[in-house]
Design a protein around this motif. Structure first.
Motif, PDB file in Angstrom:
ATOM      1  N   ASP A 113       1.371  11.249  18.169  1.00  0.00           N
ATOM      2  CA  ASP A 113       1.912  12.076  17.095  1.00  0.00           C
ATOM      3  C   ASP A 113       0.842  13.003  16.525  1.00  0.00           C
ATOM      4  OD1 ASP A 113       4.395  10.631  17.192  1.00  0.00           O
ATOM      5  OD2 ASP A 113       3.419   9.012  16.069  1.00  0.00           O
ATOM      6  N   TYR A 114      -0.392  12.503  16.450  1.00  0.00           N
ATOM      7  CA  TYR A 114      -1.509  13.283  15.923  1.00  0.00           C
ATOM      8  C   TYR A 114      -2.674  13.241  16.898  1.00  0.00           C
ATOM      9  CZ  TYR A 114       0.674  13.711  11.313  1.00  0.00           C
ATOM     10  OH  TYR A 114       1.518  14.030  10.286  1.00  0.00           O
TER      11      TYR A 114
ATOM     12  N   VAL B 227      -8.175  10.229  18.632  1.00  0.00           N
ATOM     13  CA  VAL B 227      -9.303  11.022  18.156  1.00  0.00           C
ATOM     14  C   VAL B 227     -10.107  11.458  19.377  1.00  0.00           C
ATOM     15  CG1 VAL B 227     -11.242  11.146  16.565  1.00  0.00           C
ATOM     16  CG2 VAL B 227      -9.359   9.584  16.080  1.00  0.00           C
ATOM     17  N   VAL B 228     -10.308  12.766  19.522  1.00  0.00           N
ATOM     18  CA  VAL B 228     -10.975  13.332  20.700  1.00  0.00           C
ATOM     19  C   VAL B 228     -12.356  13.841  20.299  1.00  0.00           C
ATOM     20  CG1 VAL B 228     -10.835  15.018  22.555  1.00  0.00           C
ATOM     21  CG2 VAL B 228      -8.726  14.048  21.595  1.00  0.00           C
TER      22      VAL B 228
ATOM     23  N   ASP C 125      -8.707   6.785   2.187  1.00  0.00           N
ATOM     24  CA  ASP C 125      -7.310   6.349   2.156  1.00  0.00           C
ATOM     25  C   ASP C 125      -6.472   7.312   1.313  1.00  0.00           C
ATOM     26  OD1 ASP C 125      -5.315   4.153   2.802  1.00  0.00           O
ATOM     27  OD2 ASP C 125      -5.184   4.151   0.624  1.00  0.00           O
ATOM     28  N   ASP C 126      -7.013   7.722   0.171  1.00  0.00           N
ATOM     29  CA  ASP C 126      -6.335   8.717  -0.672  1.00  0.00           C
ATOM     30  C   ASP C 126      -6.151  10.025   0.084  1.00  0.00           C
ATOM     31  OD1 ASP C 126      -6.313   6.931  -2.780  1.00  0.00           O
ATOM     32  OD2 ASP C 126      -8.006   7.851  -3.842  1.00  0.00           O
ATOM     33  N   THR C 127      -7.182  10.426   0.827  1.00  0.00           N
ATOM     34  CA  THR C 127      -7.157  11.693   1.562  1.00  0.00           C
ATOM     35  C   THR C 127      -6.040  11.709   2.597  1.00  0.00           C
ATOM     36  OG1 THR C 127      -9.545  11.993   1.231  1.00  0.00           O
ATOM     37  CG2 THR C 127      -8.521  13.215   3.054  1.00  0.00           C
ATOM     38  N   VAL C 128      -5.921  10.626   3.360  1.00  0.00           N
ATOM     39  CA  VAL C 128      -4.873  10.529   4.378  1.00  0.00           C
ATOM     40  C   VAL C 128      -3.491  10.536   3.713  1.00  0.00           C
ATOM     41  CG1 VAL C 128      -3.872   9.073   6.181  1.00  0.00           C
ATOM     42  CG2 VAL C 128      -6.356   9.337   6.025  1.00  0.00           C
ATOM     43  N   ALA C 129      -3.371   9.803   2.611  1.00  0.00           N
ATOM     44  CA  ALA C 129      -2.083   9.750   1.911  1.00  0.00           C
ATOM     45  C   ALA C 129      -1.660  11.138   1.434  1.00  0.00           C
ATOM     46  CB  ALA C 129      -2.176   8.788   0.725  1.00  0.00           C
TER      47      ALA C 129
ATOM     48  N   GLY D 214      -8.428   9.419  11.474  1.00  0.00           N
ATOM     49  CA  GLY D 214      -7.613   8.929  12.587  1.00  0.00           C
ATOM     50  C   GLY D 214      -7.120   7.513  12.352  1.00  0.00           C
ATOM     51  N   ALA D 215      -8.029   6.653  11.866  1.00  0.00           N
ATOM     52  CA  ALA D 215      -7.641   5.267  11.592  1.00  0.00           C
ATOM     53  C   ALA D 215      -6.596   5.205  10.477  1.00  0.00           C
ATOM     54  CB  ALA D 215      -8.874   4.445  11.214  1.00  0.00           C
ATOM     55  N   GLY D 216      -6.744   6.077   9.480  1.00  0.00           N
ATOM     56  CA  GLY D 216      -5.777   6.112   8.380  1.00  0.00           C
ATOM     57  C   GLY D 216      -4.400   6.546   8.829  1.00  0.00           C
ATOM     58  N   LEU D 217      -4.335   7.560   9.679  1.00  0.00           N
ATOM     59  CA  LEU D 217      -3.042   8.005  10.212  1.00  0.00           C
ATOM     60  C   LEU D 217      -2.389   6.890  11.033  1.00  0.00           C
ATOM     61  CD1 LEU D 217      -3.942  11.618  11.437  1.00  0.00           C
ATOM     62  CD2 LEU D 217      -2.459  11.038   9.513  1.00  0.00           C
ATOM     63  N   ALA D 218      -3.201   6.204  11.836  1.00  0.00           N
ATOM     64  CA  ALA D 218      -2.663   5.122  12.669  1.00  0.00           C
ATOM     65  C   ALA D 218      -2.159   3.967  11.807  1.00  0.00           C
ATOM     66  CB  ALA D 218      -3.734   4.645  13.649  1.00  0.00           C
TER      67      ALA D 218
END
Length: 268
Positions: A114-115, A36-37, A239-243, A24-28
């Motif tokens: 958005d997410y 994030v729920v 970070d790689d995962t979010v990218a 969630g932090a990476g997307l933001a």
């Protein structure tokens, strides 16, 4: 239109909440409005990992039951723009979540974000089913050991048959694999499955491999998503995962034992 991402696994303790917070932090940080729920009613931990436990006044169940509105229950992150969390209740049981209530809350969140990242409880009971039911994407989190992978395989069966997309005959939930607590040295000793083994068993797209790292525990104790620890191996891996999720091509790191490699090269 908001995209709903469930972070799920059959087994507890594999790193779902750590992954939910980091993802969630990476997307933001990438500029996407993200919430994030926490679906783990009665055992909430997301607020602890995100360092906002003292700011919880109202929660997910309060909103479902009309005791508060979304704006009252949402907690805006103070470190990352575009990031919010909706905490779970610590005092109710899992039956407090209803399908109609969850749908109404998700529709409300979709107007602003958005997410929507849904941090699922462990197991395959009601709470986990509700967390995955409305998903567009699923991050299936597993440790590289047999029982965890087997439980994840069970979850994949539910994602293909027990979601709204499956019921409507729409495109299936898009499944992504995240392998956590990975240790190449232990793989070399035969103490855990290799990434290749896990991918062969589950047959879904590998999105990320998160190394076994003290940084994860340190970040959790500090109330910080580990992705914000940019110098750590786990932070870089998330970070790689979010990218990759956002369409960027990045090689998988942390798959080999660097110490073992140097020992072989220099006779150590």
């Amino acid at each position: 239109m908001a995209r709903i991402v469930v972070v799920t696994s059959g087994k507890g303790g594999v790193g779902k909440t750590t992954t939910s917070a980091a993802f969630g932090a990476g997307l933001a940080r990438a500029g996407h409005r993200t919430v994030v729920v926490d679906f783990d009613v009665g055992l909430r931990n997301l607020d602890l990992i995100m360092g906002c436990e003292r700011r919880v006044v109202y929660d997910f169940v309060n909103v479902i039951h009309g005791e508060a509105n979304l704006n009252q229950a949402l907690i805006r992150d103070k470190r990352v723009d575009n990031l919010a969390i909706l905490p779970a209740s610590q005092t109710r049981d899992k039956d407090a979540l209803t399908q109609e209530g969850v749908e109404k809350v998700l529709e409300g969140l979709a107007e602003e974000f958005d997410y929507i990242v849904c941090d699922s409880p462990a197991g395959i009971e009601r709470g986990a089913h509700l967390a995955m039911y409305y998903a567009d994407d699923a991050l299936v989190v597993t440790n590289p050991e047999v029982s965890s992978v087997r439980d994840s395989d069970r979850v994949l069966g539910l994602l293909s048959s027990k979601t709204r997309r499956a019921e409507r005959g729409e495109d299936p939930v898009k499944e992504h694999l995240i392998v956590t607590r990975y240790s190449p040295s232990r793989v070399g000793k035969g103490e855990m499955l290799s990434v290749e083994d896990v991918c062969e068993i589950l047959s879904i797209n590998l999105l990320g491999v998160i190394p076994e790292s003290t940084a994860v525990l340190n970040a959790s104790n500090a109330g910080m998503p580990v992705i914000l620890d940019e110098k750590s191996d786990a932070g870089q891996a998330y970070d790689d995962t979010v990218a990759r999720f956002l369409g960027e091509k990045r090689d998988h790191r942390f798959l080999t034992d660097k110490k073992g490699l140097f020992s072989k090269l220099f006779g150590g």
